[in-house]
Design an enzyme around this catalytic site. Structure first.
Site: not given
Ligand code: NAD
Length: 371
Positions: A149, A200, A232, A256, A260
């Site tokens: 970001y 990752k 994943d 992020d 959620d």
């Protein structure tokens, strides 16, 4: 009656009610915090600041300089929510949500903690089977000020042929990984001493460095059991068997998404608190949800996420863990008594509004005190 456990002291708290349901849930949050402070023998000195759309309307700026200064000079910042779809056409720097970025940056908040705990009374609210969700008690620790970001270069670039490319850069320095890893290890130490770092590393170099540094920091925490998962697989494990997790550590983008996903395990966004912390200075405590403009001003909002954010504030910034426990126990008691706001209502329960839920919570605190 239990005696006050701590030496009497006064904490200066900046209250930022913001927009939509913000003022309604803030009223409840403050009433509950004041009640527990009185019981435990400390005081909260509230100072109110403008933020979000409310601040934009009055000052033309979603985060006025005086709000940031007030926040910086306080012991903790207690925020409700900002935003309304009516501001969607404003330029980005004037939008209410921009205030959150400014606040995080201005307070140096690099760690976002989202505890996800399933209250036994609400297992039915999850879309997963009760046996999968009953007993979930985990925290997602998300790095908040680095990663994709913020990495440079970023932007949409046009080449000489007129073809456009969108670019973002995922970047983490060793120092950024080290400091967030320490937050997560310290937290794990206060919990069940299990930490899962998510990256990752099979594809991304930035993740390879992340994993290397987390392993280095782990040497200082031999009492914490460390594991690693690829993002994943972590996303899959979180819905397959969420109870395997205690503390999940991850970067900004993966955090992020995972936070959620973890939030939805409980099925009720109105129940989830969060804390954002820096190396020093005040922390920021706010619900995970937004300003819910669709139900604002109708006394339908669930104030529990706001109330539980207050409990986190007591635990992490004000060093009043017993007061935090009391608030969490009051929430459990009120749910056990069958009181529900519309978002968590099910048949046979007693429907209450935001304000009445607050009154029930304060009453539950008094009952604890009397026991
Ligand atoms: P939202 O979280 O505000 O609402 C999503 C849905 O959940 C809505 O149906 C809402 O009614 C419901 N809901 C949320 N909180 C609730 C509560 N406490 N009790 C009962 N129901 C609740 O998300 P959104 O609708 O996508 O966004 C609304 C506004 O909030 C937007 O302007 C958005 O940018 C902003 N927002 C702010 C924050 C924040 O302040 N941290 C976070 C997310 C979104």
């Amino acid at each position: 009656m239990s005696a006050p456990s701590s030496t009497a002291r006064t904490y200066r708290i900046t209250a930022l009610a913001g927009d939509g349901i913000g003022p309604e849930i803030m009223r409840v949050g403050r009433a509950v915090l004041d009640a527990v402070a009185q019981q435990m023998g400390f005081a909260l000195q509230w100072q109110e600041g403008l933020i979000g759309g409310a601040a934009y309307e009055q000052t033309g700026d979603p985060l006025p300089a005086e709000t940031l200064k007030m926040a910086q000079e306080s012991d903790a910042v207690y925020l409700a929510a900002v935003g309304d779809f009516k501001y969607d056409t404003l330029p980005p720097e004037k939008r209410p949500e921009r205030a959150l970025l400014g606040l995080r940056a201005g307070l140096g908040l690099f760690a976002n903690l989202r505890p996800v705990k399933v209250f036994p009374q609400l297992v039915g609210a999850s879309s997963l089977k009760p046996e999968v969700v009953l007993g979930i008690d985990l925290v997602v620790v998300r790095e908040l000020t680095g990663g994709i970001y913020f990495g440079q270069p970023k932007g949409i670039f046009t080449d000489a042929q007129g073809s456009r490319r969108g670019v973002n850069t995922m970047v983490y320095s060793e120092a950024e990984v080290d400091r967030i890893a320490r937050v997560a290890f310290e937290l794990a130490r206060k919990r069940r001493r299990k930490l899962c770092s998510v990256d990752k590393a099979n594809v991304l170099e930035v993740s390879q460095l992340w994993r290397e540094r987390v392993n280095v920091i782990a040497a200082d925490y031999p009492d914490v059991e460390l594991s690693h998962l690829y993002i994943d697989n972590a996303a899959m494990q979180l819905v397959r068997w969420p109870k395997q997790f205690d503390v999940i550590l991850t970067g900004n983008l993966f955090g992020d998404i995972l936070s959620d996903e973890a939030a939805m395990l409980t099925g009720s966004i109105g129940m989830l608190p969060s804390a954002s912390l820096g190396s020093s200075g005040p922390g920021l405590y706010e619900p995970v949800h937004g300003s819910a403009p669709d139900i604002a001003g109708q006394d339908k909002a669930n104030p529990i996420a706001q109330v539980l954010s207050g409990a986190l504030m007591l635990r992490y910034s004000l060093d009043q863990p017993q007061a935090a426990d009391r608030i969490e126990q009051a929430v459990e008691a009120v749910l056990a008594q069958g009181y529900r706001t519309p978002d968590i209502y099910s048949e046979g329960m007693t429907l209450v509004g935001c304000q009445e839920m607050g009154e029930k919570l304060v009453a539950a605190l008094s009952q604890q005190q009397a026991q």
